[in-house]
Design a protein around this motif. Structure first.
Motif, PDB file in Angstrom:
ATOM      1  N   ALA A   1       0.819  -1.210   0.000  1.00  0.00           N
ATOM      2  CA  ALA A   1       0.000   0.000   0.000  1.00  0.00           C
ATOM      3  C   ALA A   1       0.855   1.261   0.000  1.00  0.00           C
ATOM      4  CB  ALA A   1      -0.933   0.001   1.207  1.00  0.00           C
ATOM      5  N   ALA A   2       2.043   1.193   0.610  1.00  0.00           N
ATOM      6  CA  ALA A   2       2.908   2.371   0.715  1.00  0.00           C
ATOM      7  C   ALA A   2       3.414   2.851  -0.638  1.00  0.00           C
ATOM      8  CB  ALA A   2       4.091   2.070   1.636  1.00  0.00           C
ATOM      9  N   THR A   3       3.345   2.002  -1.657  1.00  0.00           N
ATOM     10  CA  THR A   3       3.827   2.401  -2.982  1.00  0.00           C
ATOM     11  C   THR A   3       2.800   3.232  -3.753  1.00  0.00           C
ATOM     12  OG1 THR A   3       2.959   0.408  -4.100  1.00  0.00           O
ATOM     13  CG2 THR A   3       5.164   0.252  -3.114  1.00  0.00           C
ATOM     14  N   GLU A   4       1.550   3.235  -3.286  1.00  0.00           N
ATOM     15  CA  GLU A   4       0.475   3.837  -4.089  1.00  0.00           C
ATOM     16  C   GLU A   4       0.648   5.335  -4.271  1.00  0.00           C
ATOM     17  OE1 GLU A   4      -4.371   3.586  -4.530  1.00  0.00           O
ATOM     18  OE2 GLU A   4      -3.461   3.108  -2.603  1.00  0.00           O
ATOM     19  N   ASP A   5       1.140   6.026  -3.250  1.00  0.00           N
ATOM     20  CA  ASP A   5       1.240   7.482  -3.297  1.00  0.00           C
ATOM     21  C   ASP A   5       1.906   8.001  -4.564  1.00  0.00           C
ATOM     22  OD1 ASP A   5      -0.081   8.111  -1.017  1.00  0.00           O
ATOM     23  OD2 ASP A   5       1.609   9.030   0.003  1.00  0.00           O
ATOM     24  N   HIS A   6       3.105   7.479  -4.863  1.00  0.00           N
ATOM     25  CA  HIS A   6       3.869   7.997  -5.998  1.00  0.00           C
ATOM     26  C   HIS A   6       3.553   7.279  -7.301  1.00  0.00           C
ATOM     27  CE1 HIS A   6       6.386   4.646  -4.526  1.00  0.00           C
ATOM     28  NE2 HIS A   6       6.726   4.490  -5.782  1.00  0.00           N
ATOM     29  N   GLN A   7       2.605   6.330  -7.273  1.00  0.00           N
ATOM     30  CA  GLN A   7       2.263   5.581  -8.484  1.00  0.00           C
ATOM     31  C   GLN A   7       0.979   6.065  -9.153  1.00  0.00           C
ATOM     32  OE1 GLN A   7       2.126   1.540  -7.059  1.00  0.00           O
ATOM     33  NE2 GLN A   7       4.296   1.177  -7.433  1.00  0.00           N
ATOM     34  N   LEU A   8       0.235   6.929  -8.504  1.00  0.00           N
ATOM     35  CA  LEU A   8      -1.032   7.410  -9.067  1.00  0.00           C
ATOM     36  C   LEU A   8      -0.829   8.702  -9.851  1.00  0.00           C
ATOM     37  CD1 LEU A   8      -3.618   6.820  -6.205  1.00  0.00           C
ATOM     38  CD2 LEU A   8      -3.522   5.644  -8.401  1.00  0.00           C
ATOM     39  N   HIS A   9      -1.492   8.812 -10.988  1.00  0.00           N
ATOM     40  CA  HIS A   9      -1.357   9.982 -11.857  1.00  0.00           C
ATOM     41  C   HIS A   9      -2.748  10.553 -12.125  1.00  0.00           C
ATOM     42  CE1 HIS A   9       2.865   8.937 -12.554  1.00  0.00           C
ATOM     43  NE2 HIS A   9       2.431   7.695 -12.509  1.00  0.00           N
ATOM     44  N   PRO A  10      -2.970  11.828 -11.798  1.00  0.00           N
ATOM     45  CA  PRO A  10      -4.331  12.364 -11.794  1.00  0.00           C
ATOM     46  C   PRO A  10      -4.995  12.424 -13.161  1.00  0.00           C
ATOM     47  CG  PRO A  10      -2.701  14.091 -11.347  1.00  0.00           C
ATOM     48  CD  PRO A  10      -1.994  12.787 -11.249  1.00  0.00           C
ATOM     49  N   VAL A  11      -4.287  12.855 -14.194  1.00  0.00           N
ATOM     50  CA  VAL A  11      -4.949  13.021 -15.498  1.00  0.00           C
ATOM     51  C   VAL A  11      -5.376  11.675 -16.086  1.00  0.00           C
ATOM     52  CG1 VAL A  11      -4.723  13.897 -17.848  1.00  0.00           C
ATOM     53  CG2 VAL A  11      -3.792  15.206 -15.941  1.00  0.00           C
ATOM     54  N   PRO A  12      -4.477  10.656 -16.152  1.00  0.00           N
ATOM     55  CA  PRO A  12      -4.949   9.352 -16.644  1.00  0.00           C
ATOM     56  C   PRO A  12      -6.074   8.773 -15.803  1.00  0.00           C
ATOM     57  CG  PRO A  12      -2.552   9.422 -16.615  1.00  0.00           C
ATOM     58  CD  PRO A  12      -3.025  10.647 -15.899  1.00  0.00           C
ATOM     59  N   ARG A  13      -6.044   9.062 -14.504  1.00  0.00           N
ATOM     60  CA  ARG A  13      -7.086   8.540 -13.615  1.00  0.00           C
ATOM     61  C   ARG A  13      -8.443   9.172 -13.926  1.00  0.00           C
ATOM     62  NH1 ARG A  13      -6.949   5.884  -8.742  1.00  0.00           N
ATOM     63  NH2 ARG A  13      -8.664   6.242  -7.290  1.00  0.00           N
ATOM     64  N   ILE A  14      -8.443  10.485 -14.062  1.00  0.00           N
ATOM     65  CA  ILE A  14      -9.700  11.211 -14.288  1.00  0.00           C
ATOM     66  C   ILE A  14     -10.268  10.917 -15.674  1.00  0.00           C
ATOM     67  CG2 ILE A  14     -10.683  13.528 -14.565  1.00  0.00           C
ATOM     68  CD1 ILE A  14      -8.627  14.432 -12.404  1.00  0.00           C
ATOM     69  N   ALA A  15      -9.374  10.789 -16.683  1.00  0.00           N
ATOM     70  CA  ALA A  15      -9.822  10.685 -18.071  1.00  0.00           C
ATOM     71  C   ALA A  15     -10.169   9.258 -18.495  1.00  0.00           C
ATOM     72  CB  ALA A  15      -8.746  11.241 -19.000  1.00  0.00           C
ATOM     73  N   PHE A  16      -9.954   8.282 -17.634  1.00  0.00           N
ATOM     74  CA  PHE A  16     -10.152   6.878 -18.003  1.00  0.00           C
ATOM     75  C   PHE A  16     -11.564   6.601 -18.515  1.00  0.00           C
ATOM     76  CE2 PHE A  16     -11.025   2.388 -16.933  1.00  0.00           C
ATOM     77  CZ  PHE A  16      -9.945   1.757 -17.543  1.00  0.00           C
ATOM     78  N   TRP A  17     -12.564   7.225 -17.878  1.00  0.00           N
ATOM     79  CA  TRP A  17     -13.968   7.005 -18.265  1.00  0.00           C
ATOM     80  C   TRP A  17     -14.540   8.147 -19.084  1.00  0.00           C
ATOM     81  CZ3 TRP A  17     -16.243   2.407 -17.667  1.00  0.00           C
ATOM     82  CH2 TRP A  17     -15.706   1.508 -16.724  1.00  0.00           C
ATOM     83  N   GLN A  18     -13.792   9.227 -19.281  1.00  0.00           N
ATOM     84  CA  GLN A  18     -14.338  10.389 -19.963  1.00  0.00           C
ATOM     85  C   GLN A  18     -14.542  10.105 -21.446  1.00  0.00           C
ATOM     86  OE1 GLN A  18     -12.051  13.918 -19.180  1.00  0.00           O
ATOM     87  NE2 GLN A  18     -12.833  14.142 -17.097  1.00  0.00           N
TER      88      GLN A  18
END
Length: 292
Positions: A198-215
């Motif tokens: 779980a500690a690796t998640e912080d630096h592995q998440l990227h906001p734009v790909p995350r938000i746009a996945f369903w757009q």
């Protein structure tokens, strides 16, 4: 770029990254497995070796656009899961594979379904690990029930507050902090291996790909994918976990019902990351399916 990372040219000319984990016990009869990371928008490093699945199978692990060593998409539509499915097809062609096995986790199961809708003839097997069912248009409530059932665990109150604060935050830094606090709900237990993962998640998440996945994915697109899946005859394995408070178990049943040849395999004392909670349970299930 990391030394073990290679590149391929996708359908629009983008140079995207992937890693190959060669089987330690190679067998020419075993197809390579392309493994898709979820998140959405999370670096594929969190998949690790999928509980040692690379012992007998060569794993090909791409970095989706805007994650890992792959560059951002030129437009938000490049992050939507139907476009990411076309990246998978470009990777297949680059590798010179006529057919292959595809494994996807979490949100990437939508990408895998979009791929299967158009390219099922390229798949020897499809493995969907703890999928959600947003593509099916239904969001069962059993994940919340699983979460509520764990209220006696030490981490629960803080995780509950964080998880229920997430829908109201629009600041990604704040969302990261809330996800960190809510992390225990994704695992069957909160021991050292789970905490380290779980500690690796912080630096592995990227906001734009995350938000746009369903757009940009409207109901017509979603229905078209589901219509095509009815003709996808490749064998499908859907893995669920009885302690998965992220997507629950019923979503996997809905996903399996979209295919003509799908089997649901529930794993017990397992959360959203089965290869972390019970690698010695997860790996043989997948290996047996891939050998069928």
């Amino acid at each position: 770029m990391p030394h073990n990372t290679s590149q391929y040219v996708s359908y629009d000319g983008a140079n995207l990254a992937y890693r190959v984990l060669k089987a330690r016990e190679p067998d020419a009869d075993r197809p390579p497995v392309i493994c898709l990371a979820g998140g959405p928008g999370r670096d594929a490093a969190y998949l690790g070796t999928l509980g040692g699945l690379d012992a007998r199978h060569t794993l090909v692990v791409p970095d989706s656009r805007g994650t890992g060593a792959s560059p951002p998409a030129p437009t938000p539509s490049g992050y939507a899961f139907p476009a990411l499915a076309e990246d998978v097809e470009s990777l297949r062609a680059h590798l010179g594979l006529d057919r292959f096995a595809l494994l996807a986790h979490d949100a990437a199961c939508a990408t895998a379904q979009a791929y299967a809708a158009l390219y099922a003839h390229r798949l020897t097997h499809l493995v969907l690990v703890t999928p959600g069912s947003r593509l099916q248009g239904e969001l069962p409530g059993d994940a919340e029930e699983i979460f509520e059932s764990r209220a006696n665990e030490d981490w629960w109150v803080d995780a509950y507050v964080a998880a229920h604060s997430l829908p109201d935050t629009h600041d990604f830094a704040e969302a990261r902090a809330l996800l960190r606090r809510a992390a225990p709900l994704a695992y069957a237990r909160w021991d050292a291996p789970q905490q380290a993962h779980a500690a690796t998640e912080d630096h592995q998440l990227h906001p734009v790909p995350r938000i746009a996945f369903w757009q940009g994915v409207d109901d017509a697109t979603r229905r078209a994918v589901l219509d095509h899946l009815r003709a996808a005859t490749c064998p499908v394995l859907v893995v669920t976990g009885d302690r998965d408070a992220v997507t629950g178990m019923r979503a996997g049943e809905l996903v399996a019902a979209s295919f003509p040849r799908a089997t649901v395999r529930p794993l017990y004392d397992v959360g959203h990351y089965p290869w972390v909670d019970e690698p010695e349970m997860f790996r043989p299930v997948v290996e047996q399916f891939l050998a069928s």
